[in-house]
Every structure is written in C-alpha cells, then in structure tokens.
Design an enzyme around this catalytic site. Sequence first.
Site, short mmCIF file in Angstrom:
data_model
loop_
_atom_site.label_atom_id
_atom_site.label_comp_id
_atom_site.label_asym_id
_atom_site.label_seq_id
_atom_site.Cartn_x
_atom_site.Cartn_y
_atom_site.Cartn_z
N GLN A 111 44.79 108.25 49.54
CA GLN A 111 45.96 108.61 50.37
C GLN A 111 46.27 110.07 50.11
OE1 GLN A 111 50.14 107.24 50.30
NE2 GLN A 111 49.57 106.22 52.09
N TYR A 158 57.98 110.56 54.98
CA TYR A 158 57.38 111.96 54.85
C TYR A 158 56.94 112.86 55.51
CZ TYR A 158 57.75 109.30 50.28
OH TYR A 158 58.26 108.60 49.24
N ARG A 177 48.22 105.91 58.78
CA ARG A 177 49.01 105.20 58.12
C ARG A 177 50.31 105.33 59.13
NH1 ARG A 177 52.31 102.49 53.13
NH2 ARG A 177 51.61 100.49 53.72
N GLY A 184 51.09 95.00 48.67
CA GLY A 184 51.41 95.99 47.52
C GLY A 184 51.70 95.22 46.16
#
Length: 356
Positions: free
Chosen positions: A98, A179, A226, A310
């Site tokens: 990623q 982000y 994503r 996760g």
Amino acid sequence: MDSLFSPIRVGRYTIKNRVAMAPMTRSRAIDDGTPTELMAEYYAQRADVGLIISEATQPSDLGQGNILTPGIYTSSHIQEWKRVTSAVHEKGGRIFIQIMHVGRMSHPDNVAGNLQSVAPSAIAPKIQLHTADGMKDIPAPRSMTLDEIQQTIDDFRRAARSAIEAGADGVEIHGANGYLIQQFFSPNANERDDKYGGSIENRARFALEVTKAVAEEIGSDRTGFRVSPGATLGDLDEGTEGPALYRYLVAELNKLDLAFLDVMHWGNEELLVDLPSLWDQTLILNRPGRSRDSIGTDIVSGLADMESYGAMILANPDFIHRLQKNAPFNEADKSTFFGGGGEGYTDYPIIETASV
C-alpha cells in the site's frame, strides 16, 4: 462461509481464497523507513490469506506522518522489501504494497529534514499526532503548488515501480482514512480555486491522476485503490456532496480496469449498495468491528467479492485455518499495535499450540 475459501481472479492473479489482510500500520521499520527481518516474518506468518495488503508505505520523505513507518523509494527500501515479499511468496501468498502519502497528517519531528507537511490547502487538522516526544498538535501544512502536485503524482509512480522491483505482486493506492488523497475530496481540507478544488470532478482529479500514473507504470491489473466514504479520520468532513463524489470517483476508476477496489465501510449503506453496480472488477469490503458470526455474509449477499480483516488477522496468523476448524480466535493486544519488537507482532500462537 464456504464461499470464503473459493479462489477468485484479482487483476492478473488467481487468489486462493476470498480473504484479504487489511493494511495496518505497525511501526516496526527502522528510522529511515527500511523494512526489517521481523516484518518479513510477520507477513509470512499470515500468507494463508488470499491477499495481503501491506501497511501504509510512504513514497517520499514528505509522505511520512508516523514514526518508524516503511518507505518504498530508496535502494535500501527496495532491497529489504524483497526479503518481505520473498517470505510471503515462499509460503504461497500474494502481497500488494500500500502506497500512502499522509499530506497534512504529519509533524516535522517525524519527517527526515524536519519538513513542513503539504496538503491541498494550508489548513491544519485540529488533532494531535504521536511523536518521539509524545503527542503534539499538528501544525498547518503548506498548500501544494501545481508543480508539487505533479511531483507527488510522479512520487507515486516511482514508488509503484519500486514496489514491483521489490517483488510485490502489485500496489494499493491509499485514498482513505484522512490522508492526502482523501484530503483533496474534503471541502474542509481543500479550499483550492484551481482545477483541483471546488467541483466534485476537480476534487477527484488528483486521485484519478495518481491512479492513471501508477497503472501506466506497472499495469492496471496490478493496481488497487482504497476508499473510506464518509470517514472523518484526520478531522475531515466530506460534506453533503460526499456520496456523489464517491459515485463519480468509483465510476471513473472503473474505466481504468484496476485489479480491485478496497472499501472501508463507515456506515453509508445506501452508497455501499450502489457500489457493485458501479464497479466491474473485484470489490474488497472491510467493515470495522465486524463480528465473527458475520464473516462471509457480504460475499454471500453480493455486496463484495472479498472481505478484509485487520485485528482478527493481526492476532491470528492462522486465521484461515481457525475459520475452517471453527477454532477460537486469539484476542488482539492493542498495547502492542504500534512500535516495539516481536511481542504482539510475531508471537501470537497458532492453532497447533493454542488451546482449541
């Protein structure tokens, strides 16, 4: 649940099952962003899942936000990521790295050269960030110039090429969780009046240009993206146009024939139901807080082709085996999520040594 264990085509690969390991920051790299041997062990332990999506990995010095996160833009980064990808491949797994630029979610104390962060606009998030000296307020970023936007697109391109050189099966572009890319989506972080701000099309432009550059560099069938529609992480607010922006973005990304779309679901069920009709390739769905009893239900219902997990996989290296045997899960130790050594990282027991 049987559908979880059937193979599926993801881009150029046939994946052995429909479970993905979600990207999770663990802060176990060394100071300059170079991965470690311990990271290779950690990922290899979890190679039974169909697809590993690595922790967020910065494409440049300026892309770093947290301490001890890995990079993928120097020769030492590439060399040590090879150790990680080789370890995963030796166990029969697939791994996408990623790539994430944090944008304003940074502090000069955490960045080589003590650099001021950059973002769509010079607006600081009203939150704090962990540094070596404790929690600190995040200072205001610089508003990116057009040249800096292009440089950042080029950084993503080079990072993707470096990931493939390091043996990764592909890359995931991080457009979520507060982000840089999501900052362009959000009106409270993006007040630009040029072609990257204002309208839905303009606020989605940076994400699409990054994705096109990466797909051109390594192939669309090795590129994933994503999103986290509606997420308020990083003090973001996508406003009332948020759902419309994602419908536009996903439809445009679909034209690029990517390997997958990775959706972190934050509660807009109406949008979630719409996505399969907008997306023709593999759709991966992550629901934070999903219960064990609901594992596999989104595949059965047709909302997703794969499901990602996760903390469950973090705490259960043998996640697939435990599901197949209906064995109990280890509980994740949150105190060891970020930083440290093998404790809470590579020492979770597997079913052969755990009580069943």
